[in-house]
Design a protein around this motif. Structure first.
Motif, PDB file in Angstrom:
ATOM      1  N   GLU A 127       0.862  -1.196   0.000  1.00 32.07           N
ATOM      2  CA  GLU A 127       0.000   0.000   0.000  1.00 32.07           C
ATOM      3  C   GLU A 127       0.902   1.252   0.000  1.00 32.07           C
ATOM      4  N   ASP A 128       0.539   2.250  -0.802  1.00 36.28           N
ATOM      5  CA  ASP A 128       1.402   3.416  -1.031  1.00 36.28           C
ATOM      6  C   ASP A 128       1.871   4.124   0.249  1.00 36.28           C
ATOM      7  N   GLY A 129       0.961   4.343   1.203  1.00 37.75           N
ATOM      8  CA  GLY A 129       1.324   5.053   2.436  1.00 37.75           C
ATOM      9  C   GLY A 129       2.366   4.275   3.222  1.00 37.75           C
ATOM     10  N   GLU A 130       2.166   2.973   3.337  1.00 33.70           N
ATOM     11  CA  GLU A 130       3.102   2.103   4.055  1.00 33.70           C
ATOM     12  C   GLU A 130       4.453   2.080   3.319  1.00 33.70           C
ATOM     13  N   ARG A 131       4.388   2.046   1.997  1.00 32.07           N
ATOM     14  CA  ARG A 131       5.610   1.987   1.192  1.00 32.07           C
ATOM     15  C   ARG A 131       6.429   3.276   1.353  1.00 32.07           C
ATOM     16  N   LEU A 132       5.737   4.399   1.397  1.00 29.70           N
ATOM     17  CA  LEU A 132       6.425   5.679   1.576  1.00 29.70           C
ATOM     18  C   LEU A 132       7.093   5.744   2.958  1.00 29.70           C
ATOM     19  N   LEU A 133       6.388   5.212   3.954  1.00 33.43           N
ATOM     20  CA  LEU A 133       6.971   5.163   5.307  1.00 33.43           C
ATOM     21  C   LEU A 133       8.241   4.315   5.321  1.00 33.43           C
ATOM     22  N   ARG A 134       8.173   3.161   4.655  1.00 35.93           N
ATOM     23  CA  ARG A 134       9.345   2.265   4.607  1.00 35.93           C
ATOM     24  C   ARG A 134      10.494   2.952   3.871  1.00 35.93           C
ATOM     25  N   ALA A 135      10.153   3.675   2.793  1.00 39.40           N
ATOM     26  CA  ALA A 135      11.189   4.358   2.004  1.00 39.40           C
ATOM     27  C   ALA A 135      11.851   5.452   2.844  1.00 39.40           C
ATOM     28  N   LEU A 136      11.047   6.173   3.598  1.00 38.84           N
ATOM     29  CA  LEU A 136      11.572   7.264   4.426  1.00 38.84           C
ATOM     30  C   LEU A 136      12.463   6.719   5.547  1.00 38.84           C
ATOM     31  N   THR A 137      12.007   5.633   6.171  1.00 40.00           N
ATOM     32  CA  THR A 137      12.797   5.016   7.245  1.00 40.00           C
ATOM     33  C   THR A 137      14.147   4.554   6.698  1.00 40.00           C
ATOM     34  N   ARG A 138      14.104   3.935   5.517  1.00 38.81           N
ATOM     35  CA  ARG A 138      15.352   3.446   4.912  1.00 38.81           C
ATOM     36  C   ARG A 138      16.277   4.625   4.566  1.00 38.81           C
ATOM     37  N   GLU A 139      15.712   5.686   4.015  1.00 41.00           N
ATOM     38  CA  GLU A 139      16.517   6.834   3.583  1.00 41.00           C
ATOM     39  C   GLU A 139      17.146   7.545   4.782  1.00 41.00           C
TER      40      GLU A 139
END
Ligand SMILES: Nc1ncnc2c1ncn2[C@@H]1O[C@H](COP(=O)(O)OP(=O)(O)OP(=O)(O)O)[C@@H](O)[C@H]1O
Ligand SMILES: Nc1nc2c(ncn2[C@@H]2O[C@H](COP(=O)(O)O)[C@@H](O)[C@H]2O)c(=O)[nH]1
Length: 197
Positions: A127-139
């Motif tokens: 899901e896009d919102g969850e994916r963005l959160l994961r991307a931000l955490t990784r970055e």
């Protein structure tokens, strides 16, 4: 005869995580095909593991020699970065099955190169919102976070993996990556069934 299983999905959908988990499944015995890129090597990456990190000149030379199977170029925040697969002797479909990470574009180009019966798409969805959160955490965990590039990728992905493009590429099955162990199990069953058929 071997096949190429291609993990596809938007940025931060978990391709790399699942890729590593699937390679550890000894029952699958999947081999890898190391791709090439002209982007700079990141902290923690190793030449010949994630990619062969090459110069623009090397890419041009391989192109002139007719060795490039497929190539993608992206106009990133840091300039043009190229990613490509090379016919460099790594691939022997007479004996082995392979696991690769790809984009919709690379999947279609490899399918056209090797034949539809040789390529199996494994489309991973979050899901896009969850994916963005994961991307931000990784970055955030990077030494020098590049939030602009994260945003570019997020926006580019919604076009690159639009419902129309997925349909045109014949992707009609996807694997929801909510909990990685569950997703990995689903992928293992799917690949096993495909190998045995
Ligand atoms: N099922 C999951 N639940 C929670 N976090 C996850 C899950 N799968 C992966 N992650 C985390 O999400 C982040 C993105 O995962 P990963 O790097 O595997 O994605 P990717 O699809 O390879 O991304 P990219 O294409 O941008 O390289 C990582 O920090 C990873 O640890
Ligand atoms: N669909 C898109 N794919 C992109 C874009 N920019 C890069 N990429 C693909 O991401 C993977 C992994 O890149 P990495 O730099 O995190 O290792 C690679 O296969 C590229 O093809 C994009 O704008 N759209």
């Amino acid at each position: 005869m071997g096949k190429i299983y291609c993990l596809l999905g938007k940025s931060s959908s978990g391709k790399d995580t699942l890729f590593k988990m699937l390679l550890e499944e000894s029952g699958l015995a999947l081999k890898t095909i190391v791709p090439y890129t002209t982007r700079p090597i990141r902290v923690g990456e190793q030449e010949g593991v994630e990619y062969h990190f090459v110069t623009e000149e090397t890419q041009k030379k391989l192109e002139a020699e007719g060795k490039i199977i497929e190539l993608r170029a992206y106009d990133t925040i840091c300039g043009i970065w190229k990613y490509f697969t090379v016919d460099d002797g790594q691939i022997d479909l007479a004996t082995d099955n392979y696991l690769v990470i790809g984009t919709l574009e690379s999947y279609v180009k490899m399918r056209d190169y090797f034949g539809a019966e040789k390529l199996v798409p494994l489309y991973v969805e979050v899901e896009d919102g969850e994916r963005l959160l994961r991307a931000l955490t990784r970055e955030r965990a990077q030494k020098e976070p590049n939030y602009a590039e994260l945003c570019r990728r997020f926006l580019a992905d919604s076009v690159d993996f639009s419902a129309e493009r997925l349909k045109a590429a014949g992707i009609c099955r996807w694997f929801e990556n909510t909990e990685k162990n569950t997703t990995c199990k689903e992928l293992v069953s799917y690949i096993k069934a495909d190998i045995e058929q």
